[in-house]
Scaffold this active site. Structure first.
Site, mmCIF file in Angstrom:
data_model
loop_
_atom_site.group_PDB
_atom_site.id
_atom_site.type_symbol
_atom_site.label_atom_id
_atom_site.label_comp_id
_atom_site.label_asym_id
_atom_site.label_seq_id
_atom_site.Cartn_x
_atom_site.Cartn_y
_atom_site.Cartn_z
ATOM 1 N N HIS A 63 -17.545 3.918 -19.206
ATOM 2 C CA HIS A 63 -18.347 3.269 -20.252
ATOM 3 C C HIS A 63 -17.548 3.340 -21.552
ATOM 4 O O HIS A 63 -17.196 4.428 -22.010
ATOM 5 C CB HIS A 63 -19.698 3.957 -20.407
ATOM 6 N N HIS A 160 -18.096 11.605 -19.101
ATOM 7 C CA HIS A 160 -18.980 10.686 -19.826
ATOM 8 C C HIS A 160 -19.614 11.390 -21.022
ATOM 9 O O HIS A 160 -19.510 12.604 -21.174
ATOM 10 C CB HIS A 160 -20.113 10.208 -18.907
ATOM 11 N N GLU A 224 -21.367 14.917 -18.042
ATOM 12 C CA GLU A 224 -21.880 14.454 -19.335
ATOM 13 C C GLU A 224 -21.574 15.506 -20.393
ATOM 14 O O GLU A 224 -21.939 16.669 -20.253
ATOM 15 C CB GLU A 224 -23.386 14.208 -19.247
#
EC number: 3.5.1.96
Length: 345
Positions: A63, A160, A224
């Site tokens: 992303h 991420h 994350e």
């Protein structure tokens, strides 16, 4: 390109200068100890002359607006290129979606982390840049893992940051792996990195980490690392432990990991994914609710198509709520406390 990289030692800069693809691959040596191979934009491999049995994939920017992992990986690459860090394990770095990095957006046309395990070629097929890139990234991971020794320890950390805040700032998703125990050693490595929370997924997915776990039996995780922030605005002191442990891993230094201890980590089992069935899907809770917020049994989490979607277990925590996904895609994961019986300590 080779000369530019040798002078700048900045692979991210080179990647963003040509975000679609590199016209040619190139290879060079660092001293007499490491061969560097650039396979494409955002794809660089460090091959030590004497490898120590681990094959490591570090991916980020699947992303494009998740910038902290990009800065972290580029820093590690720079340390390797400047020979401040010497690779003693094979390592492949991937900047997943360079055009989205430039755009400062999660993706251009489609969520890249829903396009692995062949999903890129299902339905409409290779109709947009993300689908084309997903197929290429699969190829590069296959090329890297397939050229290793059969008994090597394969690892993939897909890095991420999350859209929203979280009660646990840093956490990892351990992909579904039926018939294989979870690695207590890997969980303790993550804890040493400052990642003290792990979710065990309950079903196959189309994520990058599941691709590596399924096809190469890698210890793979979606990790994350806090909340999305613009490039240059990340407090990189929050990642000192992670940077140190990854440097030790790459350099084959002692990791000094304790034995697995469930009391030092937060372990969750994904009990269900709620997919969007109708355009009118909406959550009942506020938009700023943090990841890992818990709700009691019977609580109405969401409404759609005239029906209520309720909490089924005594308590369920939620992660990744997003009502704006297309119909058919996941809106949220629901979690319950995990058992430790399937962890190899």
């Amino acid at each position: 390109m080779l000369q530019a990289l040798k002078e700048s030692k900045d692979f991210l800069q080179l990647t963003l200068a040509q975000p679609q693809h590199f016209d040619e691959t190139f290879t060079f040596m660092l001293g007499s100890h490491t061969q560097v191979e650039v396979w494409d934009t955002g794809v660089i491999v460090f091959e030590p002359k004497v490898a120590r049995g681990k094959d490591i994939v570090l991916s980020c920017a699947v992303h494009g607006n998740e910038t902290a992992p990009i800065e972290l990986c580029n820093g590690l690459i720079k340390s390797l290129l400047e020979e401040r860090l010497i690779a003693e394990q094979r390592v492949l770095f991937l900047f997943g979606n360079p055009p989205a990095i430039i755009n400062g957006t999660r993706f251009i046309d489609e969520n890249l982390n829903r396009l692995f395990n062949g999903a890129h070629s299902v339905g409409e097929g290779l109709v947009n840049p993300e689908r084309i890139r997903a197929k290429k990234l699969e190829f590069y991971v296959d090329k890297f893992f397939s050229s290793s020794k059969d008994n090597s320890h394969k690892i993939h950390y897909d890095l991420h940051t999350a859209i929203r805040g979280s009660k646990h700032e840093k956490f990892a998703i351990y992909p579904y792996r039926p018939g294989r125990k979870y690695s207590g050693e890997q969980i303790m490595f993550l804890e040493a990195c400052g990642i003290d929370t792990v979710l065990f997924h309950h079903e196959p997915t189309t994520t990058f980490s599941y691709f590596s776990s399924l096809n190469y039996q890698a210890d793979a995780f979606t990790i994350e690392l806090g909340k999305v922030l613009p490039m240059g605005q990340n407090d990189m002191t929050r990642f000192i432990a992670l940077n140190e442990m990854l440097s030790r891993l790459i350099g084959n230094k002692s990791l000094e990991l304790p034995d697995f201890n469930a009391k030092t980590v937060n372990l969750y089992q994904v009990c269900r994914a709620i997919n969007k069935g109708f355009d009118d899907f909406e959550f009942t809770f506020a938009n700023d609710v943090e990841n890992f917020t818990s709700f009691p049994k019977g609580y109405i989490l969401a409404k759609e198509g005239g029906e209520n979607i309720k909490v089924e277990h005594e308590v369920e925590a939620i992660v990744f709520p997003n009502a704006k996904v297309p119909v058919g895609q996941r809106t949220v994961l629901c979690l319950k406390p995990a058992s430790t019986e399937n962890i190899d300590g």
